[in-house]
Design a protein around this motif. Structure first.
Motif, short mmCIF file in Angstrom:
data_model
loop_
_atom_site.label_atom_id
_atom_site.label_comp_id
_atom_site.label_asym_id
_atom_site.label_seq_id
_atom_site.Cartn_x
_atom_site.Cartn_y
_atom_site.Cartn_z
N GLU A 174 0.82 -1.20 0.00
CA GLU A 174 0.00 0.00 0.00
C GLU A 174 0.86 1.26 0.00
O GLU A 174 1.88 1.32 0.67
N HIS A 175 0.41 2.25 -0.77
CA HIS A 175 1.10 3.53 -0.83
C HIS A 175 0.10 4.64 -0.55
O HIS A 175 -1.08 4.53 -0.89
N LYS A 218 0.07 12.92 0.03
CA LYS A 218 1.50 13.27 0.06
C LYS A 218 1.69 14.76 -0.16
O LYS A 218 2.47 15.41 0.53
N SER A 227 10.28 12.80 -5.76
CA SER A 227 10.15 11.78 -4.72
C SER A 227 10.55 12.31 -3.34
O SER A 227 10.09 11.82 -2.34
#
Length: 117
Positions: free
Chosen positions: A65-66, A72, A101
């Motif tokens: 899972e992200h 974010k 990122s």
């Protein structure tokens, strides 16, 4: 925690770093010291075994899972705001860099101590 025996590396130090050891995130020298301690100390080895099993369980149950991109982005904005809120009037510069990122925030200041009540 201490097992009562003398070791080159203290039990509490080893247990504090056991996750770094499990994740291969310590340098080779430190890894060798931790491994030596675990070989010599059965209470720490038992705790290491529990942590290793917990890590495997977490990887199995939570591994794929992200966080959504929107979450974010909101977190990054909140962190930027918190950093800027803590800066004082003597801020010389604020630099925000992002490569997609990771985001780096650098605040240069002649006075950085801020107290909030």
């Amino acid at each position: 925690m201490s097992c009562g025996d003398h070791h080159d590396t203290d039990c509490s130090e080893v247990l504090a770093e056991v996750w770094l050891f499990l994740d291969n995130e310590c340098d080779e020298r430190r890894r060798a010291l931790l491994a030596q301690h675990l070989d010599e100390c059965s209470p720490c080895l038992s705790q290491y075994g529990l942590d290793e099993k917990l890590k495997k369980l977490l990887a199995t149950k939570c591994g794929g899972e992200h966080a959504p991109d929107g979450l974010k982005a909101r977190l990054r904005e909140k962190l930027r705001g918190a950093v800027l809120d803590q800066a004082t009037l003597s801020v010389e510069s604020v630099t925000v860099e992002s490569d997609g990122s990771t985001t780096t925030v650098e605040v240069r200041s002649s006075t950085t101590r801020v107290e909030r009540y």
